[in-house]
Every structure is written in structure tokens, then in C-alpha cells.
Design an enzyme around this catalytic site. Sequence first.
Site, PDB file in Angstrom:
ATOM      1  CG  HIS A 240      57.398   5.734 -20.243  1.00 20.53           C
ATOM      2  ND1 HIS A 240      56.160   5.195 -19.559  1.00 20.53           N
ATOM      3  CD2 HIS A 240      58.433   5.589 -19.182  1.00 20.53           C
ATOM      4  CE1 HIS A 240      56.521   4.710 -18.330  1.00 20.53           C
ATOM      5  NE2 HIS A 240      57.830   4.779 -18.176  1.00 20.53           N
ATOM      6  CD  GLU A 241      62.390   5.737 -20.083  1.00 20.50           C
ATOM      7  OE1 GLU A 241      62.780   6.005 -19.138  1.00 20.50           O
ATOM      8  OE2 GLU A 241      61.469   4.679 -19.944  1.00 20.50           O
ATOM      9  CG  HIS A 244      60.602   7.911 -15.614  1.00 19.39           C
ATOM     10  ND1 HIS A 244      59.434   7.999 -14.843  1.00 19.39           N
ATOM     11  CD2 HIS A 244      60.285   6.741 -16.471  1.00 19.39           C
ATOM     12  CE1 HIS A 244      59.089   6.606 -14.829  1.00 19.39           C
ATOM     13  NE2 HIS A 244      59.411   6.139 -15.823  1.00 19.39           N
TER      14      HIS A 244
HETATM   15 ZN   LIG Z   1      58.870   4.188 -16.636  1.00 18.44          ZN
END
Ligand SMILES: [Zn+2]
Length: 428
Positions: A240-241, A244
Site C-alpha cells: 500500500h505504501e 503511494h
Molecule cells: Zn494510505
Amino acid sequence: MEVHNLYKMKALNIVFFFTCLSIFSFGQHTKEQCSKEAIFQRHLEIDENALEELAETESQLQKIIQNFRDNPEQKQNSNIVIPVVMHVFHDGDDGKMDMDQIQSGLKILNEDFNGLNDGWNTIDPAFDNIKGTMDINFCLASIDPEGNPTTGVVYHQDPQGLLNEGNLFRHAWDNYKYLNIYFPKYTGGEPSDFTAYAYFPSTAGSDLNQGGVFYSSIRWGYGNHSILEEGDDWASVCTHELGHWLNLYHTFQGGCSAANDFVGDTPPTTGGTIELSDCNNNDFSCGVHTNGENYMDYNHRCKKMFTLGQVERMTAALFLPSRITLWSEENLLATGCIDFYTSNDKMNSSLPVKVYPNPASDQLFVDLPFEASWDFELFNLKGELMFKEKISSKKYTFDLHDYHNGLYYYIIRNEEYNSSGKLSVLHN
Ligand SMILES: [Zn+2]
């Protein structure tokens, strides 16, 4: 202009870019924004033009995406390698995750991005047509910025190396050459509510060496210092990171609005605000089937997939100025990810090239399988090109007298094939 202003308003809410989560406890879960404001404030102090830059980056990104759609042949989307350095802050054993745990987290990251994760085969069939993978690997650097060998992990004995305390960025390695992941120190699991946050691509941030990812060592992979049970999808928060870090927003960004996350195929969802329960949140929070298994949802106990649209956006992000240098061939050499690079058979064709002797002292001999227009290149450990020549015959002899003892890398290639490896020069 309306769109621009609208975008900026939206950006204000999402800039610098966090997953800042509390762990489930006693069967209940809560979410806290923890230090989002503090970090954002700090970033604005560093770069007062942060919002403008974000809008500018988005505009660049859209141009790259459009260019790829118009000219698909220009899109390199295979065998991307990103060199990584990890900074682990600890006080004695407290906070000191070992290499096994570090490798375990990295493995999860690489499996997830490449669709090799356990959950890949159990994705809701409703999303079969849009699930996507990247051919990307995150590689622990084996050469540091000074050209010396490294494990890619730097342990900092520093009881003050806490999240948002002390300037952890002062330890950064060049952001144009390494993805920096920081693991602030935790004492007895405190602060326990933090999992991670990441910085979006930003030239200003990379110029200052103030990008990367901050991560809780107690939730990185499985192992000596992790509180996660083996198989817990919470460990995929790293994926997830990195989403980003490659310019993805949450799928629930903007709620049910159509333009929510700048990705066309992710179904709108209220994601972070709906009741999450393992993989059972594929509800209809915005009137359409929610992709709760998406890495960019907040459903951290059920993480399985990116969509094709998200993959397109991340691939384009790799071509932004703050990302494109990382995976260049020179940089893979400079950071020691060449071994990783060469071990991948898609990149390193099974060409029967003979380079000998190795170690070599006076002369190096190269036998090629057929005559063609070959490039022979020699790099030092820092990835600086030392020599380049065209070879058109099957046999080639290279004089090593001008080269100091030490380790070098060679690449031999033409338009179709390449072969590379390490060369040790050892004069008698
Ligand atoms: Zn996030």
C-alpha cells in the site's frame, strides 16, 4: 482553472500521504490520523510550494500516461528494479529487527507487486478483468553512496530515533539513487498505533533527500521483532505504501465521486469509513461492487490486488523526474542491484558469451556466439562508465593494464541480447 482549483482543494486533504493506522485490538479496530498534521506542517515548512508542485506532478503524470497510450512501445514496464536502503533505529535489541525479518517484508512486497501473493488466486471473480500486476522488484542495495559494500540495511543505535522526533532524514541516502525506508525506534511496542506513511513523488522532496517511507518495524514482515502472525495481510501495508510512493491515492479518496482516485477502473467506495471485516467488505457502499481487496483500500486484513488502471498510473510514475533515475541501468550498477538485474532471465538473455579469465590480470578475452554489432561496456563499482567499444567480430581482446585492481561490471549487448557480470581485475 476550475479543475485546477478543485484539484488543489482535493490535494490539500491528501498531500503527503499517509497510512497511519492503529492495529486491531481485542476484536475492535480504530483508526487514527496520528501525526498527519504534524508531518504535513513540517513539509510545508520545508517546501512552501508543495501544493503547486503536487498539481504540477499530476499534470506531468497525465502527459506520460497519455503518451504511453499513444505510443505503447515507449513504455518500459518489465523488469524494473528499485534499489532500497533501510534505516533501522534501535536502542540495543529494542527495535532491532534482524535480516530475516527485513527479507520477509521485502519478499511480501515483491510478491504482491508481481501477483505472486497467496491471495492472488482468490480475488473476487468480479474483478478478474481489471486485476493487474507490475514486473518490478525492490532490491536491497549492496553498494553504498561511497561505493563501499553494504547489506542495504543501516542500523542506527539511537534511542531518540523516534517517529517525528529527531531528524531521521539526516541519515538519508541520495533519493535519486535509493528508495529510503525508515524504521523509527519502538520501545515496548510504543507508539503502537502507527503502521506507516509514504511520500508521493516530489522533485523538491528528492532534492532535499526528504522522501521515502516511514514504517513500523513491529509490522514489517514476520519474524523476531514483528507482532504479525505469519500470513496476516497486514504485512502488505508495505505494498500500500509503495503504491503511494508511486503516486497512487486511496481507492476511497473523494468518497463516491467518479474522479476520486484519478484511476478509471477502481470502483468508487467509501472504503476507509465502512465497516471492515477481513475479506467481507465487498459491499456496495457507493452503489457498485466495492473492490475491498485492493491494496489501496484501508482493508488491511485483506490485501490482494492492484487494478490495471493503478498499474498504468504507477508505471507512469516511474518516469517522473524523482523516480526515473532510480531504475536506470547506471544506477543499478552503482547501487549493486546489478546481480539482481542479471539474475533475471528476461533481462539477461541466455546468450553463450564467454568472458575470461576472471579474475583477469593483463588481458580479458571475450568470445561471442555470432558476429553482430555488439557494445562492450565496463563500469566501476560506483556505476561510472569506464570504457565502451563496439565489437563486430566473434572474438575480442581487452587490455587491462590501465585498470586498477578491483571489482568491475561488464555489459555486452546488441539490440536483442545482453549479458553482464562481475569482473575482478587482479594484476600480479
Ligand atoms: Zn494510505
